[in-house]
Enzyme design. Sequence first.
Site, PDB file in Angstrom:
ATOM      1  N   LYS A  50     -34.626  23.889 -32.491  1.00  0.00           N
ATOM      2  CA  LYS A  50     -33.594  21.727 -31.651  1.00  0.00           C
ATOM      3  C   LYS A  50     -32.446  21.926 -32.640  1.00  0.00           C
ATOM      4  O   LYS A  50     -31.272  21.908 -31.989  1.00  0.00           O
ATOM      5  CB  LYS A  50     -34.860  20.852 -32.250  1.00  0.00           C
ATOM      6  CG  LYS A  50     -35.571  20.615 -30.623  1.00  0.00           C
ATOM      7  CD  LYS A  50     -36.547  19.548 -31.665  1.00  0.00           C
ATOM      8  CE  LYS A  50     -37.565  20.017 -30.342  1.00  0.00           C
ATOM      9  NZ  LYS A  50     -38.885  19.218 -30.884  1.00  0.00           N
ATOM     10  N   GLN A  94     -41.690  15.000 -35.017  1.00  0.00           N
ATOM     11  CA  GLN A  94     -42.509  16.098 -34.210  1.00  0.00           C
ATOM     12  C   GLN A  94     -43.803  16.398 -34.267  1.00  0.00           C
ATOM     13  O   GLN A  94     -44.550  15.897 -34.892  1.00  0.00           O
ATOM     14  CB  GLN A  94     -41.809  17.716 -35.801  1.00  0.00           C
ATOM     15  CG  GLN A  94     -42.592  19.212 -34.829  1.00  0.00           C
ATOM     16  CD  GLN A  94     -42.261  19.287 -33.383  1.00  0.00           C
ATOM     17  OE1 GLN A  94     -40.788  19.093 -33.013  1.00  0.00           O
ATOM     18  NE2 GLN A  94     -42.885  19.723 -32.717  1.00  0.00           N
ATOM     19  N   ASP A 117     -37.584  10.834 -27.211  1.00  0.00           N
ATOM     20  CA  ASP A 117     -38.546  11.575 -26.229  1.00  0.00           C
ATOM     21  C   ASP A 117     -39.079  10.566 -25.515  1.00  0.00           C
ATOM     22  O   ASP A 117     -40.502  10.957 -25.095  1.00  0.00           O
ATOM     23  CB  ASP A 117     -39.619  11.528 -28.230  1.00  0.00           C
ATOM     24  CG  ASP A 117     -40.508  13.646 -28.304  1.00  0.00           C
ATOM     25  OD1 ASP A 117     -40.288  14.416 -27.339  1.00  0.00           O
ATOM     26  OD2 ASP A 117     -40.939  13.615 -28.367  1.00  0.00           O
TER      27      ASP A 117
END
Length: 293
Positions: A50, A94, A117
């Site tokens: 990422k 995460q 997200d």
Amino acid sequence: MNAKSIDGKACAAKLRASIASKVSTLPRQPGLAVVLVGDDPASQVYVRNKVRQTHEAGMISVERLLPADASQQQVLDTVAALNQDNAVDGILVQLPLPPHLDEAAIIAQIDPAKDVDGLTTTSAGQLFLGKPGLRPCTPTGCVMLAKDALGDLSGKHCVIVGRSILVGKPAALLFLEENCTVTIAHSRTTDLPELCRSADILIAAVGRAQMIKGSWIKPGACVIDVGINRIAAPEKGEGASRLVGDVDFEDAQENAGFITPVPGGVGPMTIACLLRNTLLAAACRQGVEAPSV
Ligand code: NDP
């Protein structure tokens, strides 16, 4: 039939190039923050990828690495500080988090304007209501890959195996937005093979290696395999392993019209969609029109 493999890597590269070309049109460089708690090797690999792709897209990457025994308050404070940081447009925590942490409470701490997200209650509510908002990355990638393969999805029967908050449920709403007829299956569904055989688009998001067999697939169907499972690969040497999806790829190729490989299918699209959300969040926070990507 020999299914056409859907090249997720190529689709993702195209999307990332389009995002990179729009970044310079914003008044300020977008910033994406990643919070990683602990030292799970798979999560570390995801985060490294990422960070690299964030830089390649011309965005600022901010990493907050916390020890595996970080307290709930430490993680909440980290997210709160990122909420306040004007250079940060997107925040990704995460997952999975270490088991002593309350994942839902930490997600709830993210400013919805920075929820790249798409997991906060606000983002989920916007999706449910069919209103604009930041959509979850993996299901968005699934829709993009299905459209790349089939074009207009209107009227297609989409069967989604899995009903998680991360993948299955939002995928159902996103395919509904594409005017598909959607069926959601899960561990209590009866006669799953028969249901799968009725799918024009089959989304596998279960987390069980090679569970979905070729005989479950309608001839010509588009199969999107979200699953990532590590299995032993003795052919590569003692103790070796490899990644496979939830679909038995070799077997499914016989019947499917289109199929995503694992790896190289949905995975690369997830990160590309995260960058897309960061671009959209940055545009919104900077008061400019959302670039079309
Ligand atoms: P979850 O474990 O949260 O959900 C799994 C779902 O599968 C549940 O709804 C469960 O049903 C259902 N299920 C389990 N067993 C069966 C069965 N035998 N028959 C039918 N349904 C079943 O997983 P996630 O949704 O988070 O992830 C799914 C997979 O996708 C995993 O392999 C994960 O690693 C991968 N993944 C990949 C991503 C990517 O970028 N490519 C991103 C996110 C996830 P029930 O609700 O009844 O228990």
